[in-house]
Design an enzyme around this catalytic site. Sequence first.
Site, mmCIF file in Angstrom:
data_model
loop_
_atom_site.group_PDB
_atom_site.id
_atom_site.type_symbol
_atom_site.label_atom_id
_atom_site.label_comp_id
_atom_site.label_asym_id
_atom_site.label_seq_id
_atom_site.Cartn_x
_atom_site.Cartn_y
_atom_site.Cartn_z
ATOM 1 N N ARG A 35 44.169 84.782 49.523
ATOM 2 C CA ARG A 35 44.575 83.798 50.743
ATOM 3 C C ARG A 35 45.211 83.567 52.193
ATOM 4 N NH1 ARG A 35 44.016 80.221 45.181
ATOM 5 N NH2 ARG A 35 42.136 79.548 45.402
ATOM 6 N N LYS A 200 30.887 77.277 33.312
ATOM 7 C CA LYS A 200 30.361 76.107 33.051
ATOM 8 C C LYS A 200 29.547 75.346 33.732
ATOM 9 C CE LYS A 200 33.990 73.683 31.152
ATOM 10 N NZ LYS A 200 34.981 73.238 31.261
HETATM 11 P P1 ADP Z 1 34.165 80.066 40.242
HETATM 12 O O1 ADP Z 1 35.871 79.929 40.492
HETATM 13 O O2 ADP Z 1 33.670 81.527 41.793
HETATM 14 O O3 ADP Z 1 33.735 79.052 41.075
HETATM 15 P P2 ADP Z 1 33.622 80.049 37.801
HETATM 16 O O4 ADP Z 1 34.713 79.262 37.810
HETATM 17 O O5 ADP Z 1 32.567 78.755 37.523
HETATM 18 O O6 ADP Z 1 33.425 80.526 39.291
HETATM 19 O O7 ADP Z 1 33.306 80.372 36.867
HETATM 20 C C1 ADP Z 1 33.816 81.673 36.749
HETATM 21 C C2 ADP Z 1 33.628 83.161 34.987
HETATM 22 O O8 ADP Z 1 32.527 82.740 35.349
HETATM 23 C C3 ADP Z 1 33.750 84.672 35.830
HETATM 24 O O9 ADP Z 1 35.195 84.724 34.863
HETATM 25 C C4 ADP Z 1 32.746 84.996 34.053
HETATM 26 O O10 ADP Z 1 33.932 85.829 33.568
HETATM 27 C C5 ADP Z 1 32.102 84.011 33.666
HETATM 28 N N1 ADP Z 1 30.867 84.188 33.859
HETATM 29 C C6 ADP Z 1 29.941 84.238 33.997
HETATM 30 N N2 ADP Z 1 29.059 84.259 33.409
HETATM 31 C C7 ADP Z 1 29.385 84.284 32.056
HETATM 32 C C8 ADP Z 1 28.097 84.132 31.007
HETATM 33 N N3 ADP Z 1 27.344 85.093 30.418
HETATM 34 N N4 ADP Z 1 29.399 83.963 30.096
HETATM 35 C C9 ADP Z 1 30.222 83.836 30.070
HETATM 36 N N5 ADP Z 1 31.433 83.608 31.070
HETATM 37 C C10 ADP Z 1 30.501 84.142 31.790
#
Ligand code: ADP
Length: 400
Positions: A35, A200
Amino acid sequence: MRTLESLGELAGKTVIVRSDLNVPLKDGVITDDGRIRAAAVTVSELRDKGARVVVCSHLGRPGGEVKPEFSLRPVAERFGEIIGSPVAFVSESVGEAADQAIQALNNGEVLLLENLRFNPQETSKDETERQAFAAELSKHTDFVVLDGFGVVHRSQASVTELAKARPSVAGRLVAAEVDVLEKLTVDAEKPYVVVLGGSKVSDKLGVIDHLLERVDKLVIGGGMLFTFLAAQGHSVASSLLESDQIPNCQKYLERAKELGVELLLPVDVVVAEKFAPDAAHETVAADKIAESRFGEAGIGLDIGPESAKKFAETISGAKTVFWNGPMGVFEMPAFAHGTREVAEALTRVSGLSVVGGGDSAAAVRQLGFKDDQFGHISTGGGASLEFLEGKTLPGLEVLR
Ligand code: ADP
Ligand code: MG
């Protein structure tokens, strides 16, 4: 949208730049300076044009109180290294010391103010309080530059009210982000593939809703895939599941079919015994998660290798790709394979490839990819998602 060009001669002018320097810190050490590097473009340009540059930002959620662990001081030092000239720091954002530091600036000098969120007025619900704070911040400045894309979806003092306090324009980062995000929502070059993952499904429904009619293929991985599998009637054992979203996922599965959009879900999943880096794990078919050797205790932590290969083929054949959300728990090396394959595929896209989301951006860097291997890495997770949901962003509205 107004940009830096419309400000005219900048030599000798004092310009306040609202950046997003909300970097991850561990024990006072910056763990990812993406950033700061993104913010450096506008700040160096203003400096080179002879402006007196005042940079402000938030860091974390100190809740309107001074909390030393959320100080921007370590950021000033790193900022200076990145732009190749010193960045002075003052330990408040408004007040006597800040006023003096701003007025002491010479042409081409840069000053960083302390964390805006040490002051409760920054995020106050009361507009007059926010206006008062914005008036203080801008007191000794001529122009405002909004360059914190990560905060343009917020009605906060240093965003909306600050932009109204003085003539204001978008900085290079905000302008570039908007340019790319517009390409993803208006006449994207086809085939257009959107890849969604992350934790989520409820965070991403708005994006699915807005983009489903615009894309050719929607690829789903990450924690959200399990709610989709459940919507298809499969058992997901102890994997992440948002039961209340099952009906929504069913609705999108059907709408995709009606619209002729191919919705790709994994065919295999890596299931672990527990949520831990060293957990025993095995790959099973996506519709047989409950039949892994861990039974009902099994947790799906990554897409399987066959799915990763299929996703990668789909991605690399596209002309436009937007990816948000890791495919698995990439923070644990045993479950980073899917995310790595998807990232790799994005680097091979011949058209526009965009990575959006804080964790996704952190994932590609952590996995050793370089920013310039992608068309664009969006710095504002929430803001880019809201833009792609078709929402009006207050920090962009004030600049139009
Ligand atoms: P972003 O910040 O890129 O929008 P998110 O905040 O939606 O992404 O999600 C990121 C998190 O999702 C990561 O910390 C990752 O560990 C988690 N994640 C991905 N796959 C799984 C899974 N199968 N079970 C639990 N957590 C998951
Ligand atoms: Mg996130």
